[in-house]
Design a protein around this motif. Structure first.
Motif, PDB file in Angstrom:
ATOM      1  N   SER A  69       3.737 -12.489  -0.884  1.00 46.58           N
ATOM      2  CA  SER A  69       3.569 -11.152  -0.102  1.00 46.58           C
ATOM      3  C   SER A  69       3.802 -10.089  -1.327  1.00 46.58           C
ATOM      4  O   SER A  69       3.192  -8.954  -0.799  1.00 46.58           O
ATOM      5  CB  SER A  69       4.706 -10.890   1.066  1.00 46.58           C
ATOM      6  N   ARG A  70       4.530 -10.118  -2.099  1.00 49.89           N
ATOM      7  CA  ARG A  70       4.659  -9.195  -3.028  1.00 49.89           C
ATOM      8  C   ARG A  70       4.655  -9.644  -4.574  1.00 49.89           C
ATOM      9  O   ARG A  70       5.508  -9.923  -5.420  1.00 49.89           O
ATOM     10  CB  ARG A  70       5.871  -8.273  -3.124  1.00 49.89           C
ATOM     11  N   PRO A  71       3.610 -10.295  -5.109  1.00 49.15           N
ATOM     12  CA  PRO A  71       3.215 -10.867  -6.381  1.00 49.15           C
ATOM     13  C   PRO A  71       3.288 -10.266  -7.492  1.00 49.15           C
ATOM     14  O   PRO A  71       3.615 -10.984  -8.481  1.00 49.15           O
ATOM     15  CB  PRO A  71       1.922 -11.547  -6.155  1.00 49.15           C
ATOM     16  N   LEU A  72       3.574  -8.848  -7.476  1.00 51.17           N
ATOM     17  CA  LEU A  72       3.903  -8.057  -8.437  1.00 51.17           C
ATOM     18  C   LEU A  72       5.508  -7.418  -8.489  1.00 51.17           C
ATOM     19  O   LEU A  72       5.558  -6.479  -9.215  1.00 51.17           O
ATOM     20  CB  LEU A  72       2.912  -6.759  -8.578  1.00 51.17           C
ATOM     21  N   ALA A  73       6.115  -7.771  -7.731  1.00 49.64           N
ATOM     22  CA  ALA A  73       7.592  -7.333  -7.834  1.00 49.64           C
ATOM     23  C   ALA A  73       8.272  -7.373  -8.894  1.00 49.64           C
ATOM     24  O   ALA A  73       7.996  -8.268  -9.781  1.00 49.64           O
ATOM     25  CB  ALA A  73       8.518  -8.109  -6.774  1.00 49.64           C
ATOM     26  N   GLY A  74       8.938  -6.175  -9.437  1.00 43.65           N
ATOM     27  CA  GLY A  74       9.636  -5.952 -10.509  1.00 43.65           C
ATOM     28  C   GLY A  74       8.699  -5.461 -11.806  1.00 43.65           C
ATOM     29  O   GLY A  74       9.216  -5.421 -12.893  1.00 43.65           O
TER      30      GLY A  74
ATOM     31  N   VAL B 101      -6.374   1.650  -6.487  1.00 38.37           N
ATOM     32  CA  VAL B 101      -5.627   0.465  -7.267  1.00 38.37           C
ATOM     33  C   VAL B 101      -4.075   0.814  -7.259  1.00 38.37           C
ATOM     34  O   VAL B 101      -3.351  -0.277  -7.116  1.00 38.37           O
ATOM     35  CB  VAL B 101      -6.417   0.611  -8.785  1.00 38.37           C
ATOM     36  N   ALA B 102      -3.736   1.984  -7.355  1.00 39.84           N
ATOM     37  CA  ALA B 102      -2.305   2.478  -7.562  1.00 39.84           C
ATOM     38  C   ALA B 102      -1.524   2.011  -6.070  1.00 39.84           C
ATOM     39  O   ALA B 102      -0.385   1.550  -6.222  1.00 39.84           O
ATOM     40  CB  ALA B 102      -1.985   3.944  -7.638  1.00 39.84           C
ATOM     41  N   THR B 103      -2.428   1.982  -4.600  1.00 39.65           N
ATOM     42  CA  THR B 103      -1.878   1.781  -3.766  1.00 39.65           C
ATOM     43  C   THR B 103      -1.590   0.526  -3.547  1.00 39.65           C
ATOM     44  O   THR B 103      -0.664  -0.029  -2.944  1.00 39.65           O
ATOM     45  CB  THR B 103      -2.670   2.497  -2.656  1.00 39.65           C
ATOM     46  N   ARG B 104      -2.702  -0.476  -3.869  1.00 39.60           N
ATOM     47  CA  ARG B 104      -2.698  -1.929  -3.784  1.00 39.60           C
ATOM     48  C   ARG B 104      -1.462  -2.337  -4.766  1.00 39.60           C
ATOM     49  O   ARG B 104      -0.974  -3.303  -4.315  1.00 39.60           O
ATOM     50  CB  ARG B 104      -4.008  -2.440  -4.088  1.00 39.60           C
ATOM     51  N   LEU B 105      -1.468  -1.869  -5.995  1.00 38.76           N
ATOM     52  CA  LEU B 105      -0.271  -2.503  -6.728  1.00 38.76           C
ATOM     53  C   LEU B 105       1.040  -2.208  -6.321  1.00 38.76           C
ATOM     54  O   LEU B 105       2.051  -3.041  -6.428  1.00 38.76           O
ATOM     55  CB  LEU B 105      -0.401  -1.973  -8.359  1.00 38.76           C
ATOM     56  N   ALA B 106       1.023  -1.043  -5.551  1.00 34.56           N
ATOM     57  CA  ALA B 106       2.637  -0.635  -4.919  1.00 34.56           C
ATOM     58  C   ALA B 106       2.758  -1.562  -4.011  1.00 34.56           C
ATOM     59  O   ALA B 106       3.856  -2.005  -3.615  1.00 34.56           O
ATOM     60  CB  ALA B 106       2.192   0.885  -4.742  1.00 34.56           C
ATOM     61  N   ALA B 107       1.653  -1.978  -3.124  1.00 38.87           N
ATOM     62  CA  ALA B 107       2.069  -3.008  -1.814  1.00 38.87           C
ATOM     63  C   ALA B 107       2.263  -4.060  -2.404  1.00 38.87           C
ATOM     64  O   ALA B 107       2.847  -4.874  -1.738  1.00 38.87           O
ATOM     65  CB  ALA B 107       0.605  -3.127  -1.025  1.00 38.87           C
ATOM     66  N   ASP B 108       1.638  -4.730  -3.412  1.00 39.01           N
ATOM     67  CA  ASP B 108       2.103  -5.916  -4.040  1.00 39.01           C
ATOM     68  C   ASP B 108       3.389  -5.789  -4.767  1.00 39.01           C
ATOM     69  O   ASP B 108       3.687  -6.931  -5.524  1.00 39.01           O
ATOM     70  CB  ASP B 108       1.034  -6.422  -5.125  1.00 39.01           C
ATOM     71  N   GLY B 109       4.149  -4.781  -4.988  1.00 37.36           N
ATOM     72  CA  GLY B 109       5.391  -4.940  -5.644  1.00 37.36           C
ATOM     73  C   GLY B 109       5.640  -4.227  -6.845  1.00 37.36           C
ATOM     74  O   GLY B 109       7.049  -3.950  -7.260  1.00 37.36           O
ATOM     75  N   ALA B 110       4.533  -3.599  -7.461  1.00 38.05           N
ATOM     76  CA  ALA B 110       5.071  -2.942  -8.677  1.00 38.05           C
ATOM     77  C   ALA B 110       5.429  -1.528  -8.614  1.00 38.05           C
ATOM     78  O   ALA B 110       5.236  -0.996  -7.478  1.00 38.05           O
ATOM     79  CB  ALA B 110       3.389  -2.884  -9.499  1.00 38.05           C
TER      80      ALA B 110
ATOM     81  N   GLY C 188       5.745   6.712  -1.949  1.00 42.29           N
ATOM     82  CA  GLY C 188       7.293   6.774  -1.826  1.00 42.29           C
ATOM     83  C   GLY C 188       7.750   6.405  -3.221  1.00 42.29           C
ATOM     84  O   GLY C 188       7.583   6.575  -4.462  1.00 42.29           O
ATOM     85  N   PRO C 189       9.309   6.064  -3.292  1.00 36.31           N
ATOM     86  CA  PRO C 189      10.193   6.056  -4.454  1.00 36.31           C
ATOM     87  C   PRO C 189       9.679   5.249  -5.373  1.00 36.31           C
ATOM     88  O   PRO C 189       9.941   5.463  -6.646  1.00 36.31           O
ATOM     89  CB  PRO C 189      11.460   5.445  -3.991  1.00 36.31           C
ATOM     90  N   GLN C 190       8.760   4.356  -5.220  1.00 34.92           N
ATOM     91  CA  GLN C 190       8.309   3.128  -6.390  1.00 34.92           C
ATOM     92  C   GLN C 190       7.211   3.650  -7.024  1.00 34.92           C
ATOM     93  O   GLN C 190       6.466   3.201  -7.835  1.00 34.92           O
ATOM     94  CB  GLN C 190       8.050   1.881  -5.893  1.00 34.92           C
ATOM     95  N   ALA C 191       6.832   5.162  -6.845  1.00 38.65           N
ATOM     96  CA  ALA C 191       5.766   5.629  -7.506  1.00 38.65           C
ATOM     97  C   ALA C 191       6.249   7.091  -8.219  1.00 38.65           C
ATOM     98  O   ALA C 191       6.913   7.995  -7.660  1.00 38.65           O
ATOM     99  CB  ALA C 191       4.410   6.037  -6.530  1.00 38.65           C
ATOM    100  N   ALA C 192       5.771   7.354  -9.517  1.00 37.97           N
ATOM    101  CA  ALA C 192       5.876   8.494 -10.024  1.00 37.97           C
ATOM    102  C   ALA C 192       4.508   9.018 -10.585  1.00 37.97           C
ATOM    103  O   ALA C 192       3.557   8.144 -11.168  1.00 37.97           O
ATOM    104  CB  ALA C 192       6.945   8.619 -11.135  1.00 37.97           C
TER     105      ALA C 192
END
Length: 248
Positions: free
Chosen positions: A7-12, A28-37, A57-61
Motif C-alpha cells: 500500500s505504501r511501497p515508497l515508505a521512508g 508525480v509528487a502527489t502519487r509518490l507522497a501517496a506511496d509513502g515518500a 501535508g507534513p510529508q511535503a516541503a
C-alpha cells in the motif's frame, strides 16, 4: 490485510520532484507522497508550489528551484541533506515546450530549451548523486518527441532526444553505486503544454492516438512511481513509453 509495502511501497524514501507545482509534476509528487515518500517539491511557481505542499501535508516541503540556476540546486540539496540526510528518488520533470521549426527557431529560444530541458537534467543528476548514499532511482522526463522526428518542434525534440542519451550514459556510470536511471516518455498529455500547439493540429494529434484519448498526468505519475519502487529494481537505462500507442 494489505501489507504496508504494497500500500505504501515508497515508505521512508526521500524524493525530489522538479517542476512540481502543476501538471505532470504535481501528479508525480502527489502519487509518490501517496506511496509513502517524503517529498521535496521544486518549482519557480512559488504560490502553486506552496499550495501543493500544503495539500500533501507534513510529508511535503516546497522550495523555489529554478532548474537552470546552479546556486538554487545547491540550496535545495543542502536543505535535503540537512533535514533528511540523503536522497533516494530524483524526478527531473521540469521542462518547457515552445514549438518552432529549424528555420523559425531563434538562438535565444534554442538556448532556453537547452537550459531548461537538457542542462537541468545533467546538473540535477550531478547534484543528486552525492546524496544517494544508499543507492536510488533517477527518473528523467523525455517525450515521444525524443523518440521520433516531428515537424515544428526542432529545439524541443533535440533536447528530449538528449535527455535519453544522458540517461543511458548515467545508467552505465551509476550502476556500481546502485543508482538506477531511466526515462519516462509521455505522449500527448492533457496539460497546458499540449494546447501550445497550433489549434489546427490538435485534432490531428487526437486522431493519432490508438487508445483514442489524451493521456492524464496521473498516467505519467504511475510510470514514475513504478520506476521509483523496488518493483523496478532490475530496470536501468530504459525508456518507458506512456503514449496511448502512438508509437506502436
Amino acid at each position: 490485510m494489505t501489507d504496508q509495502t504494497e500500500s505504501r511501497p515508497l515508505a521512508g524514501r526521500i524524493a525530489l520532484v522538479t517542476g512540481a507545482a502543476r501538471g505532470i509534476g504535481a501528479a508525480v509528487a502527489t502519487r509518490l507522497a501517496a506511496d509513502g515518500a517524503q517529498i521535496y517539491a521544486g518549482d519557480i511557481l512559488e504560490e502553486e508550489g506552496r499550495a501543493l505542499a500544503a495539500r500533501l501535508g507534513p510529508q511535503a516541503a516546497f522550495q523555489r528551484l529554478d532548474v537552470t540556476d546552479e546556486a538554487q540546486w545547491a540550496a535545495m540539496m543542502e536543505r535535503i541533506a540537512r533535514e533528511a540526510g540523503r536522497l533516494d528518488i530524483l524526478v527531473n520533470n521540469a521542462g518547457i515546450y515552445g514549438p518552432a521549426s529549424l528555420q523559425d527557431e531563434s538562438a535565444a529560444g534554442f538556448r532556453r530549451l537547452f537550459e531548461i530541458n537538457q542542462f537541468s537534467i545533467f546538473w540535477g543528476m550531478k547534484c543528486a548523486v552525492p546524496l544517494m548514499t544508499l543507492g536510488g532511482s533517477i527518473i528523467n522526463l523525455s517525450s515521444i518527441g525524443g523518440m521520433v522526428g516531428y515537424k515544428g518542434t526542432f529545439g524541443y525534440a533535440g533536447t528530449k532526444w538528449a535527455v535519453r542519451g544522458l540517461t543511458r550514459s548515467a545508467a552505465r556510470e551509476l550502476a556500481p553505486l546502485r543508482i538506477r536511471v531511466n526515462t519516462v516518455c509521455p505522449g500527448v498529455i492533457d496539460t497546458p503544454m499540449f494546447y501550445e500547439n497550433d489549434p489546427a493540429l490538435l485534432n490531428q494529434f487526437l486522431e493519432s492516438i490508438p487508445l483514442g484519448a489524451l493521456g492524464k498526468p496521473t498516467d505519467i505519475a504511475s510510470a514514475v512511481a513504478f520506476l521509483a519502487s523496488e518493483q523496478a529494481a532490475y530496470i536501468t537505462g530504459s525508456d518507458i513509453l506512456v503514449d496511448g500507442g502512438m508509437l506502436a
